[in-house]
Design a protein around this motif. Structure first.
Motif, PDB file in Angstrom:
ATOM      1  N   ARG A   1       0.816  -1.215   0.000  1.00 55.25           N
ATOM      2  CA  ARG A   1       0.000   0.000   0.000  1.00 55.25           C
ATOM      3  C   ARG A   1       0.851   1.267   0.000  1.00 55.25           C
ATOM      4  O   ARG A   1       0.321   2.368  -0.049  1.00 55.25           O
ATOM      5  N   GLY A   2       2.163   1.093   0.088  1.00 53.39           N
ATOM      6  CA  GLY A   2       3.037   2.254   0.094  1.00 53.39           C
ATOM      7  C   GLY A   2       3.262   2.837   1.466  1.00 53.39           C
ATOM      8  O   GLY A   2       3.780   3.949   1.603  1.00 53.39           O
ATOM      9  N   GLU A   3       2.897   2.101   2.504  1.00 49.63           N
ATOM     10  CA  GLU A   3       3.087   2.572   3.864  1.00 49.63           C
ATOM     11  C   GLU A   3       4.365   1.972   4.442  1.00 49.63           C
ATOM     12  O   GLU A   3       4.717   0.842   4.158  1.00 49.63           O
ATOM     13  N   ALA A   4       5.047   2.769   5.254  1.00 49.63           N
ATOM     14  CA  ALA A   4       6.261   2.275   5.899  1.00 49.63           C
ATOM     15  C   ALA A   4       5.909   1.367   7.067  1.00 49.63           C
ATOM     16  O   ALA A   4       4.921   1.578   7.763  1.00 49.63           O
ATOM     17  N   LEU A   5       6.724   0.340   7.288  1.00 45.35           N
ATOM     18  CA  LEU A   5       6.506  -0.589   8.387  1.00 45.35           C
ATOM     19  C   LEU A   5       7.156  -0.038   9.645  1.00 45.35           C
ATOM     20  O   LEU A   5       8.094  -0.600  10.180  1.00 45.35           O
ATOM     21  N   LEU A   6       6.636   1.081  10.124  1.00 51.96           N
ATOM     22  CA  LEU A   6       7.232   1.737  11.274  1.00 51.96           C
ATOM     23  C   LEU A   6       6.228   2.023  12.372  1.00 51.96           C
ATOM     24  O   LEU A   6       6.601   2.466  13.434  1.00 51.96           O
ATOM     25  N   ALA A   7       4.954   1.784  12.110  1.00 49.60           N
ATOM     26  CA  ALA A   7       3.961   2.139  13.109  1.00 49.60           C
ATOM     27  C   ALA A   7       3.341   0.943  13.831  1.00 49.60           C
ATOM     28  O   ALA A   7       3.288   0.945  15.048  1.00 49.60           O
ATOM     29  N   PRO A   8       2.872  -0.104  13.128  1.00 45.14           N
ATOM     30  CA  PRO A   8       2.194  -1.187  13.840  1.00 45.14           C
ATOM     31  C   PRO A   8       3.148  -2.038  14.664  1.00 45.14           C
ATOM     32  O   PRO A   8       4.278  -1.665  14.930  1.00 45.14           O
TER      33      PRO A   8
ATOM     34  N   VAL B   1       5.922  14.581  12.460  1.00 45.56           N
ATOM     35  CA  VAL B   1       7.083  13.846  11.940  1.00 45.56           C
ATOM     36  C   VAL B   1       7.848  13.185  13.080  1.00 45.56           C
ATOM     37  O   VAL B   1       8.285  12.030  12.980  1.00 45.56           O
ATOM     38  N   ALA B   2       8.023  13.900  14.180  1.00 42.45           N
ATOM     39  CA  ALA B   2       8.722  13.333  15.337  1.00 42.45           C
ATOM     40  C   ALA B   2       7.995  12.108  15.870  1.00 42.45           C
ATOM     41  O   ALA B   2       8.620  11.114  16.268  1.00 42.45           O
ATOM     42  N   LEU B   3       6.664  12.134  15.850  1.00 45.43           N
ATOM     43  CA  LEU B   3       5.889  11.000  16.335  1.00 45.43           C
ATOM     44  C   LEU B   3       5.935   9.831  15.354  1.00 45.43           C
ATOM     45  O   LEU B   3       5.942   8.663  15.764  1.00 45.43           O
ATOM     46  N   VAL B   4       5.990  10.131  14.050  1.00 42.56           N
ATOM     47  CA  VAL B   4       6.211   9.073  13.059  1.00 42.56           C
ATOM     48  C   VAL B   4       7.527   8.367  13.363  1.00 42.56           C
ATOM     49  O   VAL B   4       7.636   7.140  13.313  1.00 42.56           O
ATOM     50  N   ALA B   5       8.556   9.151  13.690  1.00 43.84           N
ATOM     51  CA  ALA B   5       9.873   8.583  13.970  1.00 43.84           C
ATOM     52  C   ALA B   5       9.894   7.757  15.243  1.00 43.84           C
ATOM     53  O   ALA B   5      10.791   6.939  15.432  1.00 43.84           O
ATOM     54  N   GLN B   6       8.917   7.955  16.109  1.00 44.89           N
ATOM     55  CA  GLN B   6       8.819   7.132  17.313  1.00 44.89           C
ATOM     56  C   GLN B   6       8.063   5.827  17.054  1.00 44.89           C
ATOM     57  O   GLN B   6       7.918   5.001  17.947  1.00 44.89           O
ATOM     58  N   GLY B   7       7.574   5.646  15.821  1.00 47.12           N
ATOM     59  CA  GLY B   7       6.911   4.405  15.473  1.00 47.12           C
ATOM     60  C   GLY B   7       5.419   4.418  15.673  1.00 47.12           C
ATOM     61  O   GLY B   7       4.789   3.359  15.702  1.00 47.12           O
TER      62      GLY B   7
ATOM     63  N   ALA C   1       4.118  17.209   5.218  1.00 50.02           N
ATOM     64  CA  ALA C   1       5.536  17.154   5.560  1.00 50.02           C
ATOM     65  C   ALA C   1       6.312  16.367   4.511  1.00 50.02           C
ATOM     66  O   ALA C   1       7.413  16.768   4.092  1.00 50.02           O
ATOM     67  N   MET C   2       5.752  15.249   4.056  1.00 53.04           N
ATOM     68  CA  MET C   2       6.406  14.452   3.020  1.00 53.04           C
ATOM     69  C   MET C   2       6.569  15.256   1.740  1.00 53.04           C
ATOM     70  O   MET C   2       7.624  15.212   1.089  1.00 53.04           O
ATOM     71  N   THR C   3       5.534  16.023   1.369  1.00 54.57           N
ATOM     72  CA  THR C   3       5.600  16.832   0.155  1.00 54.57           C
ATOM     73  C   THR C   3       6.657  17.921   0.275  1.00 54.57           C
ATOM     74  O   THR C   3       7.486  18.117  -0.629  1.00 54.57           O
ATOM     75  N   LYS C   4       6.665  18.629   1.389  1.00 54.83           N
ATOM     76  CA  LYS C   4       7.621  19.714   1.587  1.00 54.83           C
ATOM     77  C   LYS C   4       9.068  19.214   1.606  1.00 54.83           C
ATOM     78  O   LYS C   4       9.975  19.895   1.116  1.00 54.83           O
ATOM     79  N   LEU C   5       9.261  18.041   2.190  1.00 56.40           N
ATOM     80  CA  LEU C   5      10.614  17.493   2.333  1.00 56.40           C
ATOM     81  C   LEU C   5      10.996  16.562   1.183  1.00 56.40           C
ATOM     82  O   LEU C   5      12.102  16.038   1.162  1.00 56.40           O
ATOM     83  N   GLN C   6      10.063  16.374   0.243  1.00 52.70           N
ATOM     84  CA  GLN C   6      10.277  15.476  -0.896  1.00 52.70           C
ATOM     85  C   GLN C   6      10.676  14.076  -0.432  1.00 52.70           C
ATOM     86  O   GLN C   6      11.570  13.441  -0.991  1.00 52.70           O
ATOM     87  N   ALA C   7      10.000  13.619   0.605  1.00 55.37           N
ATOM     88  CA  ALA C   7      10.258  12.287   1.148  1.00 55.37           C
ATOM     89  C   ALA C   7       9.503  11.252   0.336  1.00 55.37           C
ATOM     90  O   ALA C   7       8.326  11.435   0.016  1.00 55.37           O
ATOM     91  N   ARG C   8      10.149  10.167   0.047  1.00 54.74           N
ATOM     92  CA  ARG C   8       9.549   9.082  -0.748  1.00 54.74           C
ATOM     93  C   ARG C   8       8.396   8.428   0.008  1.00 54.74           C
ATOM     94  O   ARG C   8       7.380   8.076  -0.567  1.00 54.74           O
ATOM     95  N   ASP C   9       8.551   8.273   1.324  1.00 56.65           N
ATOM     96  CA  ASP C   9       7.529   7.642   2.146  1.00 56.65           C
ATOM     97  C   ASP C   9       7.792   7.960   3.604  1.00 56.65           C
ATOM     98  O   ASP C   9       8.671   8.747   3.944  1.00 56.65           O
ATOM     99  N   ARG C  10       7.011   7.347   4.487  1.00 58.13           N
ATOM    100  CA  ARG C  10       7.164   7.608   5.923  1.00 58.13           C
ATOM    101  C   ARG C  10       8.541   7.197   6.432  1.00 58.13           C
ATOM    102  O   ARG C  10       9.078   7.809   7.364  1.00 58.13           O
ATOM    103  N   ALA C  11       9.113   6.162   5.844  1.00 55.28           N
ATOM    104  CA  ALA C  11      10.433   5.721   6.286  1.00 55.28           C
ATOM    105  C   ALA C  11      11.471   6.822   6.097  1.00 55.28           C
ATOM    106  O   ALA C  11      12.343   7.030   6.942  1.00 55.28           O
TER     107      ALA C  11
ATOM    108  N   LEU D   1      10.865   9.948   6.198  1.00 52.88           N
ATOM    109  CA  LEU D   1      10.619  10.951   7.235  1.00 52.88           C
ATOM    110  C   LEU D   1      11.396  10.610   8.503  1.00 52.88           C
ATOM    111  O   LEU D   1      11.909  11.488   9.195  1.00 52.88           O
ATOM    112  N   VAL D   2      11.469   9.308   8.825  1.00 57.02           N
ATOM    113  CA  VAL D   2      12.226   8.876   9.997  1.00 57.02           C
ATOM    114  C   VAL D   2      13.700   9.228   9.829  1.00 57.02           C
ATOM    115  O   VAL D   2      14.344   9.747  10.744  1.00 57.02           O
ATOM    116  N   VAL D   3      14.251   8.959   8.647  1.00 57.03           N
ATOM    117  CA  VAL D   3      15.647   9.284   8.382  1.00 57.03           C
ATOM    118  C   VAL D   3      15.886  10.777   8.556  1.00 57.03           C
ATOM    119  O   VAL D   3      16.844  11.209   9.215  1.00 57.03           O
ATOM    120  N   LEU D   4      15.012  11.602   7.984  1.00 65.72           N
ATOM    121  CA  LEU D   4      15.149  13.051   8.095  1.00 65.72           C
ATOM    122  C   LEU D   4      15.032  13.509   9.542  1.00 65.72           C
ATOM    123  O   LEU D   4      15.730  14.436   9.970  1.00 65.72           O
TER     124      LEU D   4
END
Length: 218
Positions: free
Chosen positions: A122-129, A161-167, A191-201, A203-206
């Motif tokens: 689905r294009g979602e990063a495996l960082l939340a569940p 974004v910080a909360l995404v990075a916390q999983g 945030a993804m659009t502004k930072l040109q991030a490919r996906d949520r993953a 965002l974690v790197v950034l």
């Protein structure tokens, strides 16, 4: 139908993963490869939705294979999930930096493995569940209030974004920020659009690289 490519140098593990995937009506294994170089060729040939790639392989390792896939615009629809025998270490961050959509240890239970494939497709990063929640949590401390690489974001977008990075998942982020799930998703997408991030993953790197969040123990 979710099209999956398996790339692992251990035939027994490939067979086990394939056996699980073949039982699902909505998943099809399109090809298998025993090393990263062969895997790259098959990714270009089959354009799978999900490429499950072992992190340590001969010829080309999983992180380099992921980096090449992420760098090729023709493969933008391929979501890489890194497979490893190892626990939490530098491989997690290196895999995400290379462009992986997620990270799975090979002793994952079958139901979580199948869920991971569907989430990645689905294009979602495996960082939340539940799959990588505990891994990411061990790396992340409390979010900081500033980040030099994220100045173009609003305060609420930076917080999301910080909360995404916390999983955290969108629902968990919404609860933490006292907003609706739709609003949380909007903050993350902007945030993804502004930072040109490919996906949520990414965002974690950034978030790590900007100092918005820091490795535990720093």
């Amino acid at each position: 139908m979710i099209r999956v490519l398996l790339v692992d140098d251990q035939p027994l593990l490939r067979s086990g993963f394939r056996a699980l995937l073949d039982l699902e009506d909505d998943i099809e294994v399109v090809a298998e490869a025993a090393d990263g170089q062969e895997g790259l060729a098959l990714v270009k040939e089959h354009l799978p939705d999900v490429a499950l790639i072992d992190i340590q392989m001969p010829v080309v390792d999983g992180i380099e294979a992921t980096r090449r896939i992420a760098a090729d615009p023709a493969l933008a629809g391929v979501h890489v999930v890194i497979l490893t025998n190892y626990g939490l270490d530098e491989y997690v961050f290196n895999a995400l930096r290379a462009g992986a959509a997620g990270f799975l240890v090979k002793d994952i239970v079958p139901d979580d493995f199948l869920h991971a494939v569907r989430v990645a497709a689905r294009g979602e990063a495996l960082l939340a569940p539940s799959i990588t929640r505990k891994l990411i949590d061990r790396y992340v401390t409390q979010p900081l209030h500033t980040g030099t690489g994220l100045k173009e974001l609003t305060n609420r977008e930076r917080e999301a974004v910080a909360l995404v990075a916390q999983g955290l998942s969108n629902d968990q982020i919404a609860e933490r920020m006292v907003i609706s799930s739709l609003t949380a998703k909007t903050h993350i997408n902007r945030a993804m659009t502004k930072l040109q991030a490919r996906d949520r993953a990414q965002l974690v790197v950034l978030a790590y690289e900007s100092g918005l969040v820091t490795p535990r123990g720093s």
